[in-house]
Design a protein around this motif. Structure first.
Motif, mmCIF file in Angstrom:
data_model
loop_
_atom_site.group_PDB
_atom_site.id
_atom_site.type_symbol
_atom_site.label_atom_id
_atom_site.label_comp_id
_atom_site.label_asym_id
_atom_site.label_seq_id
_atom_site.Cartn_x
_atom_site.Cartn_y
_atom_site.Cartn_z
ATOM 1 N N PRO A 134 0.836 -1.201 0.000
ATOM 2 C CA PRO A 134 0.000 0.000 0.000
ATOM 3 C C PRO A 134 0.873 1.254 0.000
ATOM 4 N N VAL A 135 0.288 2.368 -0.382
ATOM 5 C CA VAL A 135 1.078 3.599 -0.504
ATOM 6 C C VAL A 135 1.682 4.033 0.836
ATOM 7 N N ILE A 136 1.015 3.730 1.941
ATOM 8 C CA ILE A 136 1.579 4.156 3.243
ATOM 9 C C ILE A 136 2.872 3.422 3.582
ATOM 10 N N HIS A 137 3.140 2.290 2.912
ATOM 11 C CA HIS A 137 4.432 1.635 3.109
ATOM 12 C C HIS A 137 5.423 2.066 2.033
ATOM 13 N N HIS A 138 4.904 2.469 0.900
ATOM 14 C CA HIS A 138 5.742 2.873 -0.230
ATOM 15 C C HIS A 138 6.335 4.261 0.037
ATOM 16 N N ASP A 139 5.480 5.182 0.483
ATOM 17 C CA ASP A 139 5.923 6.541 0.801
ATOM 18 C C ASP A 139 4.953 7.129 1.832
ATOM 19 N N PRO A 140 5.248 6.904 3.113
ATOM 20 C CA PRO A 140 4.289 7.264 4.166
ATOM 21 C C PRO A 140 3.953 8.762 4.236
ATOM 22 N N HIS A 141 4.802 9.596 3.617
ATOM 23 C CA HIS A 141 4.581 11.041 3.781
ATOM 24 C C HIS A 141 4.097 11.742 2.520
ATOM 25 N N CYS A 142 3.721 10.963 1.508
ATOM 26 C CA CYS A 142 3.256 11.622 0.276
ATOM 27 C C CYS A 142 1.798 12.056 0.436
ATOM 28 N N ALA A 143 1.341 12.875 -0.505
ATOM 29 C CA ALA A 143 -0.022 13.409 -0.429
ATOM 30 C C ALA A 143 -1.070 12.294 -0.466
#
Ligand code: ADP
Ligand code: MG
Length: 252
Positions: free
Chosen positions: A227-236
């Motif tokens: 999921p995106v929160i593991h890929h880049d936790p601080h992106c929009a």
């Protein structure tokens, strides 16, 4: 208490799977025991969580009655998040399901008594209003309708709401719309702002406050099986799905 959400819209490419995977990961990350069930033969949600797309048993065997739901549950690399994968054989279910006894209630039957350990169950639906989506809507408490923030966004929504009315009347009186979710919103364009205003005007009270921005990290994440929160936790994109999870969890 378990709340079951169907993520549905008969249009393809509007952000159903992206929302199912990332909302599931965010509510799990917030500490809720979560189960994502992939009922799309394309198996994009399964693959997006790092699973093979041809594993067995899958939701196909569960609907066919040859495996129990518990047998088909797999862990993911996200704490508190489990998944029931899909499988290409599910494509045949559109023809096979209507021939089976209780064809519209098979998913509900499979979930009854089997999901009590979860706070949230999310059902990622295929892009049609066929038998698989009907099974999801009959099993669900609430529906989340992702709407791509593009021209033609409103097209098809009336048909979807009519279907929900029929299901509520005939098969599942407790079904409610949790909300429409604006996805792939490009804040730099006038079009996105116009479409957002139009959808909110047409369906006051029914649109989530959270809007999901178009974000390249969101579209990359599935190719890494996470999921995106593991890929880049601080992106929009991560910020937005965390916000959505708060909005959803607040409603229980
Ligand atoms: P559906 O399940 O409704 O068919 P998907 O979730 O698979 O739609 O999304 C369709 C495409 O759009 C995918 O390639 C996905 O990566 C991309 N996408 C979805 N949401 C976003 C977003 N917020 N930003 C960028 N790309 C997105
Ligand atoms: Mg999908």
């Amino acid at each position: 208490m378990t709340t079951i959400y169907a993520i549905a819209n008969q249009k393809g490419g509007v952000g159903k799977t992206t929302t199912a995977v990332n909302l599931a990961a965010c509510v799990a990350e917030a500490g809720y025991r979560t189960l994502l069930i992939d009922i799309d033969p394309q198996a994009n949600a399964s693959v997006g969580l790092g699973l093979p797309k041809d594993g067995e048993p899958s939701i196909y065997e569960v609907l066919a009655g040859t495996a129990s739901l518990a047998d088909a549950v797999l862990p993911t690399n996200v704490d508190q998040l489990s998944v029931v994968p899909s499988n290409g054989s599910l494509a045949g279910a559109n023809i096979e399901l209507p021939r089976l006894e209780g064809s519209e209630t098979r998913l509900r039957e499979a979930l009854t008594g089997a999901v009590g350990d979860y706070d949230f169950v999310l059902l990622d639906c295929p892009p049609s209003l066929g038998p698989l989506t009907v099974n999801a809507l009959v099993a669900a408490d609430r529906v989340i309708v992702p709407v791509q923030t593009e021209y033609f966004a409103l097209e098809g929504l009336a048909g979807l709401l009519d279907t929900l009315d029929i299901i509520r009347r005939d098969l599942n009186p407790r079904l409610t719309v949790a909300g429409m979710l604006l996805t792939m919103h490009d804040g730099r364009t006038r079009l996105a702002q116009d479409v957002e205003r139009e959808v909110r005007r047409h369906f006051p009270e029914l649109v989530f406050d959270t809007v999901i921005p178009r974000n390249v990290r969101v579209s990359e994440a599935p190719s890494f099986g996470r999921p995106v929160i593991h890929h880049d936790p601080h992106c929009a994109g991560s910020d937005a799905y965390f916000e959505l999870a708060k909005e959803v969890a607040a409603r229980g």
